[in-house]
Design a protein around this motif. Structure first.
Motif, PDB file in Angstrom:
ATOM      1  N   VAL A  29     -23.727   2.971  -9.606  1.00  0.00           N
ATOM      2  CA  VAL A  29     -22.116   3.216 -10.280  1.00  0.00           C
ATOM      3  C   VAL A  29     -21.585   3.640  -9.342  1.00  0.00           C
ATOM      4  O   VAL A  29     -22.691   4.619  -8.711  1.00  0.00           O
ATOM      5  CB  VAL A  29     -22.700   3.672 -11.876  1.00  0.00           C
ATOM      6  CG1 VAL A  29     -23.274   4.738 -11.959  1.00  0.00           C
ATOM      7  CG2 VAL A  29     -21.143   3.768 -12.340  1.00  0.00           C
ATOM      8  N   ALA A  30     -20.236   3.104  -9.287  1.00  0.00           N
ATOM      9  CA  ALA A  30     -19.619   4.002  -8.148  1.00  0.00           C
ATOM     10  C   ALA A  30     -18.178   4.456  -8.915  1.00  0.00           C
ATOM     11  O   ALA A  30     -17.661   3.068  -9.306  1.00  0.00           O
ATOM     12  CB  ALA A  30     -19.817   3.447  -6.737  1.00  0.00           C
ATOM     13  N   VAL A  31     -17.607   5.354  -8.443  1.00  0.00           N
ATOM     14  CA  VAL A  31     -16.343   5.806  -8.042  1.00  0.00           C
ATOM     15  C   VAL A  31     -15.685   5.980  -7.146  1.00  0.00           C
ATOM     16  O   VAL A  31     -16.535   6.850  -6.417  1.00  0.00           O
ATOM     17  CB  VAL A  31     -16.477   7.736  -9.326  1.00  0.00           C
ATOM     18  CG1 VAL A  31     -15.227   7.741  -9.144  1.00  0.00           C
ATOM     19  CG2 VAL A  31     -16.717   6.965 -10.867  1.00  0.00           C
ATOM     20  N   ILE A  32     -14.606   5.232  -6.223  1.00  0.00           N
ATOM     21  CA  ILE A  32     -14.209   5.484  -5.093  1.00  0.00           C
ATOM     22  C   ILE A  32     -12.570   5.466  -5.763  1.00  0.00           C
ATOM     23  O   ILE A  32     -11.607   4.955  -5.996  1.00  0.00           O
ATOM     24  CB  ILE A  32     -13.800   4.150  -4.651  1.00  0.00           C
ATOM     25  CG1 ILE A  32     -15.719   3.352  -4.606  1.00  0.00           C
ATOM     26  CG2 ILE A  32     -13.437   4.096  -3.207  1.00  0.00           C
ATOM     27  CD1 ILE A  32     -15.555   2.469  -4.562  1.00  0.00           C
ATOM     28  N   GLY A  33     -12.153   6.878  -5.173  1.00  0.00           N
ATOM     29  CA  GLY A  33     -10.476   7.438  -5.253  1.00  0.00           C
ATOM     30  C   GLY A  33     -10.543   6.969  -3.519  1.00  0.00           C
ATOM     31  O   GLY A  33     -10.698   6.533  -2.356  1.00  0.00           O
ATOM     32  N   LEU A  34      -8.764   6.151  -4.438  1.00  0.00           N
ATOM     33  CA  LEU A  34      -7.871   5.867  -2.883  1.00  0.00           C
ATOM     34  C   LEU A  34      -7.144   7.341  -1.928  1.00  0.00           C
ATOM     35  O   LEU A  34      -6.996   6.340  -0.946  1.00  0.00           O
ATOM     36  CB  LEU A  34      -6.247   5.258  -3.648  1.00  0.00           C
ATOM     37  CG  LEU A  34      -6.442   4.492  -4.518  1.00  0.00           C
ATOM     38  CD1 LEU A  34      -5.331   3.951  -5.450  1.00  0.00           C
ATOM     39  CD2 LEU A  34      -7.409   3.120  -4.104  1.00  0.00           C
ATOM     40  N   ASN A  35      -8.155   8.510  -2.708  1.00  0.00           N
ATOM     41  CA  ASN A  35      -7.687   9.342  -1.122  1.00  0.00           C
ATOM     42  C   ASN A  35      -9.209   9.384  -0.443  1.00  0.00           C
ATOM     43  O   ASN A  35      -9.350  10.252  -0.138  1.00  0.00           O
ATOM     44  CB  ASN A  35      -7.382  10.519  -1.852  1.00  0.00           C
ATOM     45  CG  ASN A  35      -8.835  10.759  -3.153  1.00  0.00           C
ATOM     46  OD1 ASN A  35      -9.297  10.666  -3.237  1.00  0.00           O
ATOM     47  ND2 ASN A  35      -8.568  12.208  -3.434  1.00  0.00           N
ATOM     48  N   GLN A  36      -9.911   8.149  -0.687  1.00  0.00           N
ATOM     49  CA  GLN A  36     -11.240   8.334   0.166  1.00  0.00           C
ATOM     50  C   GLN A  36     -12.321   8.913   0.225  1.00  0.00           C
ATOM     51  O   GLN A  36     -13.170   9.213   0.530  1.00  0.00           O
ATOM     52  CB  GLN A  36     -11.104   8.315   1.610  1.00  0.00           C
ATOM     53  CG  GLN A  36     -10.037   7.073   2.173  1.00  0.00           C
ATOM     54  CD  GLN A  36      -9.521   7.281   3.370  1.00  0.00           C
ATOM     55  OE1 GLN A  36     -10.805   8.164   4.477  1.00  0.00           O
ATOM     56  NE2 GLN A  36      -9.249   6.896   4.728  1.00  0.00           N
ATOM     57  N   LYS A  37     -12.328   9.704  -1.833  1.00  0.00           N
ATOM     58  CA  LYS A  37     -13.938   9.568  -1.756  1.00  0.00           C
ATOM     59  C   LYS A  37     -14.369   9.332  -2.552  1.00  0.00           C
ATOM     60  O   LYS A  37     -14.301   8.149  -3.750  1.00  0.00           O
ATOM     61  CB  LYS A  37     -12.823  10.790  -2.881  1.00  0.00           C
ATOM     62  CG  LYS A  37     -12.703  12.071  -2.173  1.00  0.00           C
ATOM     63  CD  LYS A  37     -12.069  13.359  -3.510  1.00  0.00           C
ATOM     64  CE  LYS A  37     -11.458  14.862  -2.813  1.00  0.00           C
ATOM     65  NZ  LYS A  37     -11.762  15.800  -3.934  1.00  0.00           N
ATOM     66  N   VAL A  38     -15.803   8.613  -2.584  1.00  0.00           N
ATOM     67  CA  VAL A  38     -16.308   8.183  -2.752  1.00  0.00           C
ATOM     68  C   VAL A  38     -17.969   8.846  -3.296  1.00  0.00           C
ATOM     69  O   VAL A  38     -18.365   9.250  -2.764  1.00  0.00           O
ATOM     70  CB  VAL A  38     -17.292   6.887  -1.708  1.00  0.00           C
ATOM     71  CG1 VAL A  38     -18.098   5.903  -2.539  1.00  0.00           C
ATOM     72  CG2 VAL A  38     -15.485   5.990  -1.363  1.00  0.00           C
ATOM     73  N   PHE A  39     -18.279   8.129  -5.032  1.00  0.00           N
ATOM     74  CA  PHE A  39     -19.227   8.743  -4.951  1.00  0.00           C
ATOM     75  C   PHE A  39     -19.684   7.797  -6.101  1.00  0.00           C
ATOM     76  O   PHE A  39     -19.321   6.823  -6.910  1.00  0.00           O
ATOM     77  CB  PHE A  39     -19.116   9.889  -6.767  1.00  0.00           C
ATOM     78  CG  PHE A  39     -17.907  11.190  -5.643  1.00  0.00           C
ATOM     79  CD1 PHE A  39     -19.095  12.289  -5.184  1.00  0.00           C
ATOM     80  CD2 PHE A  39     -16.615  10.440  -6.385  1.00  0.00           C
ATOM     81  CE1 PHE A  39     -17.578  13.769  -4.887  1.00  0.00           C
ATOM     82  CE2 PHE A  39     -15.651  12.214  -5.489  1.00  0.00           C
ATOM     83  CZ  PHE A  39     -16.531  12.723  -5.078  1.00  0.00           C
ATOM     84  N   PHE A  40     -21.361   7.750  -5.643  1.00  0.00           N
ATOM     85  CA  PHE A  40     -22.089   6.496  -6.630  1.00  0.00           C
ATOM     86  C   PHE A  40     -23.506   6.934  -6.955  1.00  0.00           C
ATOM     87  O   PHE A  40     -24.227   7.736  -6.290  1.00  0.00           O
ATOM     88  CB  PHE A  40     -22.410   5.364  -5.718  1.00  0.00           C
ATOM     89  CG  PHE A  40     -23.288   5.582  -4.585  1.00  0.00           C
ATOM     90  CD1 PHE A  40     -24.044   5.034  -4.127  1.00  0.00           C
ATOM     91  CD2 PHE A  40     -22.051   6.154  -2.980  1.00  0.00           C
ATOM     92  CE1 PHE A  40     -25.344   5.460  -2.883  1.00  0.00           C
ATOM     93  CE2 PHE A  40     -23.268   6.729  -2.171  1.00  0.00           C
ATOM     94  CZ  PHE A  40     -24.540   6.073  -1.535  1.00  0.00           C
ATOM     95  N   VAL A  41     -24.415   6.458  -8.284  1.00  0.00           N
ATOM     96  CA  VAL A  41     -25.989   6.759  -8.067  1.00  0.00           C
ATOM     97  C   VAL A  41     -26.507   5.060  -8.185  1.00  0.00           C
ATOM     98  O   VAL A  41     -25.714   3.929  -8.292  1.00  0.00           O
ATOM     99  CB  VAL A  41     -25.953   7.490  -9.131  1.00  0.00           C
ATOM    100  CG1 VAL A  41     -27.512   7.195  -9.912  1.00  0.00           C
ATOM    101  CG2 VAL A  41     -24.869   8.805  -9.216  1.00  0.00           C
ATOM    102  N   GLY A  42     -27.227   5.315  -7.427  1.00  0.00           N
ATOM    103  CA  GLY A  42     -28.107   3.540  -7.089  1.00  0.00           C
ATOM    104  C   GLY A  42     -27.634   3.263  -5.427  1.00  0.00           C
ATOM    105  O   GLY A  42     -27.857   4.106  -4.718  1.00  0.00           O
ATOM    106  N   SER A  43     -28.613   1.761  -5.774  1.00  0.00           N
ATOM    107  CA  SER A  43     -28.276   1.034  -4.342  1.00  0.00           C
ATOM    108  C   SER A  43     -27.975   0.311  -3.978  1.00  0.00           C
ATOM    109  O   SER A  43     -27.530  -0.136  -5.597  1.00  0.00           O
ATOM    110  CB  SER A  43     -29.210   1.487  -3.978  1.00  0.00           C
ATOM    111  OG  SER A  43     -30.236   0.560  -4.618  1.00  0.00           O
TER     112      SER A  43
END
Length: 584
Positions: free
Chosen positions: A125-139
């Motif tokens: 699962v991932a949260v991606i911001g248009l301001n290039q912030k990327v957060f994810f869990v898993g592979s």
């Protein structure tokens, strides 16, 4: 030669038993083949329908299972999209690396980890911001380069609700994403990756080991495809376009092999599921059933053939007996064998008719033998009778010549008349003769009779037309009437006797009247002439009277022909003959 042809005619070249056996065997064979074929086709269709229903049900269950997971992921998307921590983190001005950024990362990752806990089908699962912030869990690993990938473009274009993307390569998965907005402004994207193994497990639907199942999205991109396929991607796309808009099953030939093609389109995702099931593998069991049915049919047919042979033999046994009896009779034996046919059916009735026919034939043969014996006796009698007239003719001729030599003309006249009369009566065997010949017999008879009486006897013949003399009349039809007139009418008379014969035609009838001037007859005497039980024995010449002539005419020509008598005692007697006009 005739007996040989009869034997040949009834020779058993095509026996009824053989015809019954062949006909019954053919009917049975056709029936068995028809029933076996119908059962096989019905079972084949049943197996085919069961396979269709089974695959359809499996695909439906797979679609429903996937839809449930996708609906669950959609709810998770909504949870993430509405979470304040996620939105605040994407809107913050912190930069990487910093303590605040690590704090934000820790909070989002803890939230995301809790969100997908115990959900093995979600690999990341991932949260991606248009301001290039990327957060994810898993592979697998994810960085800000994802913002510039085709996957991100596809999700951003279709992610107002929920979008799907099949990610291929090292990490096969299905990515579902949703936009993240704040005050209606797009600030990022949340994505869930569904495990590829989960997809394979859901769509592992194989009614036969060599079956193939394909799942494609709206863009004809494979969501799931089998490890071994008879179609490459381009061929499958063309094939799928031919099936576009159809749900159901159809038989198709692919690479010279028949396949059962089952299609289904998901209402939730819009994905199409296509299953290819080889008909050969699908109908393997029916082939085995067909072989079993064929074996059973052959065994049943053999038993029926044996039974038919026995039954046809029993049915035709009486026919063979009857044929044997006929051959026995045909050889000249009129005595039937002691073994009788006791059946009450048509053969038994035919035997009774044949038996009565043989008895009648035996009786007729005995009659024929008796008739032949009597015929030989009659031929001998005729031969003797032929000798007597010739002897009588010769004797009368001798008398005639002696009378002529001695100058006795009366004896000569009587002798000639008697010879001519006897020659005409005994020598002519025809039943009919011309009226002229009949009148000549009458003249000869009167010539003989006139020498018996003292008073003269006159014969007058009046013919209306000479053509009437050439008509046919019955032999000795007129002479008995003249004889009756002379013997009964003129013999007791004391004056000259006259016999008048008048011949004329009325319409289509020949009328002959014999009139005498004798003593006449009363009504009783006239009736006596026609009495059936009375025989005219007092005629001098022929032994035939008026009644005999009348019966002969009526028997041949019916009424109103015959003999009619009119008389007045001591005055006259008129005997009239009514006869049809018979040209010679």
């Amino acid at each position: 030669m005739k007996m040989f042809s009869i034997k040949k005619l009834i020779s058993p070249t095509g026996s009824i038993q053989g015809k019954i056996f062949v006909a019954f065997s053919l009917v049975t064979l056709i029936g068995i083949v028809a029933v076996t074929s119908i059962v096989y086709l019905y079972m084949r269709e049943t197996v085919k329908n069961n396979a269709i229903n089974s695959v359809n049900e499996s695909i439906r269950q797979a679609d429903e299972s996937l839809n449930l997971r996708l609906e669950e992921v959609s709810r998770l998307n909504t949870v993430v999209a509405t979470n304040k921590t996620v939105l605040d983190t994407l809107l913050s001005k912190t930069e990487e690396p910093s303590f605040e950024w690590f704090q934000e990362q820790k909070r989002i990752e803890e939230f995301l980890a809790a969100l997908i806990a115990y959900k093995s089908y979600i690999s990341r699962v991932a949260v991606i911001g248009l301001n290039q912030k990327v957060f994810f869990v898993g592979s697998p690993w994810l960085d800000k380069n994802v913002l510039f990938s085709p996957m991100m473009d596809a999700l951003l274009q279709n992610g107002s609700g929920h979008a799907y993307f099949h990610q291929t390569g090292f990490n096969n998965s299905i990515v579902t994403g949703r936009e993240l907005r704040y005050n209606r402004n797009l600030i990022g994207m949340v994505m869930f990756d569904l495990n590829d193994e989960f997809i394979k497990k859901i769509y592992d639907v194989k009614p036969t080991p060599d079956s193939m199942l394909y799942v494609v999205d709206r863009k004809n991109e494979f969501i799931y495809e089998p490890q071994t396929s008879v179609l490459d991607k381009e061929a499958f796309i063309q094939f799928n376009q031919q099936l576009a808009g159809t749900d159901g099953s159809v038989e198709k030939v692919i690479n010279q092999q028949s396949y059962l093609v089952i299609t289904r389109k998901s209402d939730y995702t819009g994905w199409s599921t296509v299953a290819l099931v080889p008909m050969k593998s699908l109908l393997t069991e029916t082939t085995h059933i067909r072989n079993v049915l064929a074996t059973v049919a052959i065994i049943v047919f053999i038993f029926i053939v044996i039974g038919t042979l026995q039954v046809s033999s029993r049915i035709t046994r009486n026919i063979r007996r009857l044929r044997s009896m006929m051959m026995h009779v045909m050889e000249g034996n009129m005595t039937l064998p002691t073994v009788e046919i006791q059946s009450k059916d048509e053969i038994g009735q035919l035997y009774l008719v044949f038996k009565s026919m043989v008895e009648e034939l035996k009786r007729l043969l005995e009659g024929i033998m008796k008739t032949e014996r009597e015929k030989r006796e009659a031929e001998l009698a005729v031969l003797q009778a032929q000798i007597r007239p010739h002897f009588l003719y010769n004797t009368l001729n001798t008398v005639k010549y002696l009378a002529k030599i001695n100058g006795v003309p009366n004896i000569v006249e009587v002798s000639e008349s008697l010879i001519e009369l006897m020659r005409g009566v005994l020598g002519n065997t025809n039943e009919f003769l011309t009226l002229q010949e009949e009148l000549q017999y009458v003249r000869n008879y009167v010539t003989i009779e006139k020498y018996k009486y003292v008073e003269p006897l006159h014969l007058n013949i009046e013919v209306e037309n000479d053509d009437l003399l050439q008509l046919n009349v019955l032999k000795l039809m007129l002479q008995p009437l003249v004889e009756n007139a002379i013997v009964h009418g003129l013999s007791a008379s004391s004056y000259e006797g006259t016999v008048d014969i008048r011949i004329y035609k009325v319409n289509d009838e020949l009328r002959i009247e014999v009139r005498d001037n004798g003593k006449g007859m009363s009504k009783e005497q006239i009736e006596h002439l026609f009495e059936v039980n009375k025989v005219q024995t007092n005629t001098r010449f022929s032994g035939m009277g008026v009644r005999n002539v009348h019966e002969r005419i009526v028997r041949l020509f019916g009424e109103p022909y015959g003999v009619f008598v009119e008389s007045e005692p001591d005055v006259y007697t008129i005997v009239q003959i009514r006869f049809p006009l018979l040209p010679a």
